[in-house]
Scaffold this active site. Structure first.
Site, PDB file in Angstrom:
ATOM      1  N   ASN A  17       0.900  -1.033   0.024  1.00 39.41           N
ATOM      2  CA  ASN A  17      -0.020  -0.027  -0.064  1.00 39.41           C
ATOM      3  C   ASN A  17       0.777   1.298  -0.157  1.00 39.41           C
ATOM      4  O   ASN A  17       1.917   1.563   0.846  1.00 39.41           O
ATOM      5  CB  ASN A  17      -0.917   0.159   1.250  1.00 39.41           C
ATOM      6  CG  ASN A  17      -1.665   1.315   1.301  1.00 39.41           C
ATOM      7  OD1 ASN A  17      -2.802   1.232   0.436  1.00 39.41           O
ATOM      8  ND2 ASN A  17      -1.590   2.018   2.368  1.00 39.41           N
ATOM      9  N   GLU A  18       0.678   2.208  -1.042  1.00 35.22           N
ATOM     10  CA  GLU A  18       1.076   3.604  -0.974  1.00 35.22           C
ATOM     11  C   GLU A  18       2.658   3.387  -0.624  1.00 35.22           C
ATOM     12  O   GLU A  18       3.121   4.177   0.291  1.00 35.22           O
ATOM     13  CB  GLU A  18       0.400   4.600   0.041  1.00 35.22           C
ATOM     14  CG  GLU A  18      -0.822   4.623  -0.438  1.00 35.22           C
ATOM     15  CD  GLU A  18      -1.816   5.415   0.353  1.00 35.22           C
ATOM     16  OE1 GLU A  18      -1.075   6.116   1.444  1.00 35.22           O
ATOM     17  OE2 GLU A  18      -2.869   5.623   0.336  1.00 35.22           O
ATOM     18  N   TYR A  46      -7.255  11.319  -3.988  1.00 33.62           N
ATOM     19  CA  TYR A  46      -7.566  12.458  -2.725  1.00 33.62           C
ATOM     20  C   TYR A  46      -7.726  13.609  -3.172  1.00 33.62           C
ATOM     21  O   TYR A  46      -7.967  14.141  -4.293  1.00 33.62           O
ATOM     22  CB  TYR A  46      -6.878  11.803  -1.400  1.00 33.62           C
ATOM     23  CG  TYR A  46      -7.293  10.458  -1.078  1.00 33.62           C
ATOM     24  CD1 TYR A  46      -8.493  10.408  -0.514  1.00 33.62           C
ATOM     25  CD2 TYR A  46      -6.468   9.427  -1.136  1.00 33.62           C
ATOM     26  CE1 TYR A  46      -8.882   9.033  -0.013  1.00 33.62           C
ATOM     27  CE2 TYR A  46      -6.681   8.279  -0.578  1.00 33.62           C
ATOM     28  CZ  TYR A  46      -8.084   7.925   0.045  1.00 33.62           C
ATOM     29  OH  TYR A  46      -8.164   6.585   0.372  1.00 33.62           O
TER      30      TYR A  46
END
Length: 451
Positions: A155-156, A224
């Site tokens: 993740n990220e 986002y």
């Protein structure tokens, strides 16, 4: 603060990146795979993710979340796992149980290692290489599940410090996964906390994709505050489609600490382009982003405004999700409302050849223009090998999606291969989404015929 480059820079970089050649696969992958820039199932049917993320590592007792996510129409769940940065650790047995929960609820499972989040900017974060070590440690739970599971390596995996290291680290991680024998579709998150505002993933995606001997890598961007205008969303999605590169929006929200994402454009454009999306996240958010919870306290009957938007809004999951064909056929989603009653429980036995069954159906949720129902089929005093449930709606309502049964007409439902044989007194369930106009409240009596 996450700085964004100008749209002109995006266009220029896209032009330069488009000269890369994406070569054909060196070998065919099994199960879910990338074909011509799209994720497809083993039978060649395109699969478009519509779902959410569930923070399983911190809420391992919330196993009902899988069924609840499915009940709102999702076809995919992205599951947060950890190998040690957070406790409890997800070992082989837990990962095997997660995969089972996904399969039981007819969800495609995207498993992600969360330990890499924000590498270079936080304490104790993992490298992608260490994430591969984790996947190898739980490989026994994943081998043979290529039709049902995608592996989101990390993740990220880079924050905003030295994100240029992402390219080689990702290539190395993919290579190690293939050498270890993983034949799954591999999902790779972008750097810059997943948002790729420096376009490292975008500009290096061809090289990363071609480094995979299976050519079975799916790119994931998190949208986002960086994606707060329609043009930014459109340009980024278009950059991948122009080059025939597979992409999903692996996370997005309706709000964020770094800005206000344009969730309407994100959802509309992904639907228009047949690109998958996964909202963040089901429940349990903390640290000031509790507003990203889609339900309150894991209660499926308490959708938040973000949950209502994601599941029931325009271009939302209910209207656009289609169940994976590995779980059986399902009609295309429909968003056109028709008249429908509010169902309530009822039963109706039958007795062919001494074998009987009963059927009850219950409304499990409703919203403007639609509702969800669950049908429970129970064998009588003798075992049965199959069942057929029928009823007729007199007020124009209709089923728009279903799972766990073959459905035709108004309404005939028959068992699938895995849920027709029931021992005496045993039950199985199947479910559906229906459309109605909220003006009637009649309930027909289902009739169950056993074989």
């Amino acid at each position: 603060m996450k700085t964004k480059l100008l749209i002109a820079t995006l266009a220029a970089a896209l032009t330069a990146a488009s000269v890369f050649l994406i070569v054909a696969p060196a070998q065919a992958a099994v199960g879910l795979r990338i074909t011509n820039g799209r994720l497809v199932e083993a039978n060649g049917t395109p699969f478009i993710m519509r779902g959410t993320s569930h923070a399983h590592v911190w809420y391992q007792s919330q196993t009902s979340s899988f069924a609840n996510i499915k009940s709102l129409g999702a076809n995919t769940v992205r599951v947060v796992l950890s190998g040690g940065r957070w406790t409890p650790v997800n070992g082989v047995n837990d990962v095997r149980n997660v995969v089972s929960l996904c399969k039981t609820n007819r969800l495609i499972c995207v498993l992600e290692n969360h330990d890499t989040t924000g590498y270079g900017e936080q304490q104790n974060e993992w490298t992608l290489d260490r994430a591969v070590d984790y996947w190898i440690s739980v490989q026994a739970a994943l081998t043979g599940e290529e039709n049902y599971v995608l592996i989101n390596i990390g993740n990220e995996p880079y924050g905003n410090n030295n994100p240029s290291g992402w390219t080689q680290a990702t290539i190395n991680a993919i290579g190690r996964m293939r050498t270890a024998g993983f034949d799954h579709t591999l999902v790779v998150d972008a750097p810059n906390w997943g948002q790729d505002w420096q376009f490292i993933m975008r500009d290096n995606a061809p090289a990363v994709f071609n480094s995979d001997v299976d050519r079975n890598t799916l790119f994931s961007v998190h949208m986002y505050g960086v994606f707060n205008t329609a043009q930014e969303v459109i340009d980024y999605l278009q950059s991948f489609q122009t080059r025939g590169l597979p992409l999903i929006v692996g996370e997005f929200g309706h709000n964020h600490s770094d800005g206000d994402p344009d969730e309407d454009t994100i959802m509309a454009q992904t639907v228009q382009r047949n690109i998958g999306y996964l909202g963040w996240s089901w429940s349990g958010n903390s640290g000031g982003v509790e507003y990203l919870d889609q339900v309150t306290n894991f209660n499926v009957n308490q959708l938040t405004s973000w949950g209502q938007r994601l599941f029931n809004g325009a271009n939302g999951i209910r209207a656009t999700s289609r169940q994976a064909t590995i779980y059986g056929n399902q009609p295309s989603p429909s968003v056109s409302p028709t008249r429908s009653p509010t169902p309530s429980p009822s039963t109706s036995p039958s007795n062919p050849g001494g074998r009987t069954c009963t059927a009850t159906y219950t409304k499990t949720g409703q919203w403007q223009g639609g509702f969800q129902g669950e049908v429970r089929v129970t064998a009588g005093s003798s075992a049965i090998t199959g069942w057929r449930v029928t009823w007729t709606w007199a007020n124009g309502q209709s089923i728009t999606q279903y799972w766990g049964a073959n459905v035709s007409g108004a309404v005939t439902a028959t068992n699938l291969s895995y849920n027709g044989s029931l021992g005496a007194g045993q039950s199985t369930t199947w479910g559906f989404l229906g459309s109605w106009n909220n003006s009637v409240n009649n309930n027909p009596t289902p009739t169950c015929v056993a074989s």
